[in-house]
Design a protein around this motif. Structure first.
Motif: not given
Length: 229
Positions: A73-80
């Motif tokens: 819920g949180k890491w795909p956006a942060l990794c991008a």
């Protein structure tokens, strides 16, 4: 350690990160190790992007999560937004979450049973992703905790290898409110005897001791993020 531009004694994510890094460095010097041999995993479970971003801005790139769904819920956006993140699953892994975990995490610390080995082999056969895998050991023989029994660890590693999995190391959490040193020493010996390079042990209350006793990864949460409420 003093951070340029910040008043002495300031409590910020950057100063907390520097303090933990300083303690790791000191423990490495005490034990005659290179500080580059110890990876700091910032355990960000239950914390949102607003708490994680300041540590990313301060240069931290390894983060640990306990639950696949929370991390998704949180890491795909942060990794991008922040390239170079290495994401660790440090909590228990359910077999029905394995495919999602393989797609999301770079390191999985929780291989602890034959059914999980089977599920991981199936998931890895369907993708080119190859997260590093560690076997979690129930180092204190505690019935309420996950982890492979000490005596069964070599057989689990052998079965994982037979299934095509590459095991990189061991992980453990010593019993609470006891001296962790004997458990750290035992896990390090087990890893050495099994010719495994990675030893994941030590948390906010005891990571310098874990480093002195051979940890190659420490999982630090509250010392970086504060209380979890």
């Amino acid at each position: 350690m003093t951070i340029a531009g910040l008043p002495q004694g300031a409590d910020t994510p950057a100063t907390r990160l520097a303090d933990v890094q300083q303690h790791i460095g000191s423990a490495c010097r005490t034990s005659g190790r290179d500080s580059a041999s110890v990876a700091l995993v910032a355990v960000s479970k239950t914390f949102g992007a607003d708490s994680i971003t300041p540590l990313l801005a301060a240069g931290q790139r390894r983060f640990g999560e306990n639950r696949v769904q929370e991390a998704a819920g949180k890491w795909p956006a942060l990794c991008a937004e922040w390239p170079g993140v290495e994401l660790h699953l440090v909590g228990q892994l359910q077999s029905n979450k394995v495919a999602e975990a393989v797609a999301l995490f770079d390191v999985i610390h929780a291989v602890d049973r034959p059914s999980l080995v089977t599920a991981l082999a199936r998931a890895l056969a369907a993708t080119d992703r190859r997260p590093r895998l560690l076997v979690q050991v129930n180092i204190g023989n505690e019935p309420q905790k996950g982890g492979c029994a000490i005596a069964e660890t070599p057989a689990l590693i052998a079965s994982a290898r037979a299934a095509g999995l590459q095991i990189h190391g061991l992980m453990a959490v010593p019993p609470a409110e006891t001296d962790p040193a004997p458990y750290f020493a035992l896990l390090h010996k087990m890893a050495r005897d099994l010719a495994l390079p990675e030893v994941s042990m030590g948390m906010s209350g005891d990571y310098p001791l874990a480093v002195q006793l051979g940890a190659t990864m420490v999982r630090v949460g509250s010392a970086l993020f504060g209380g979890r409420g």
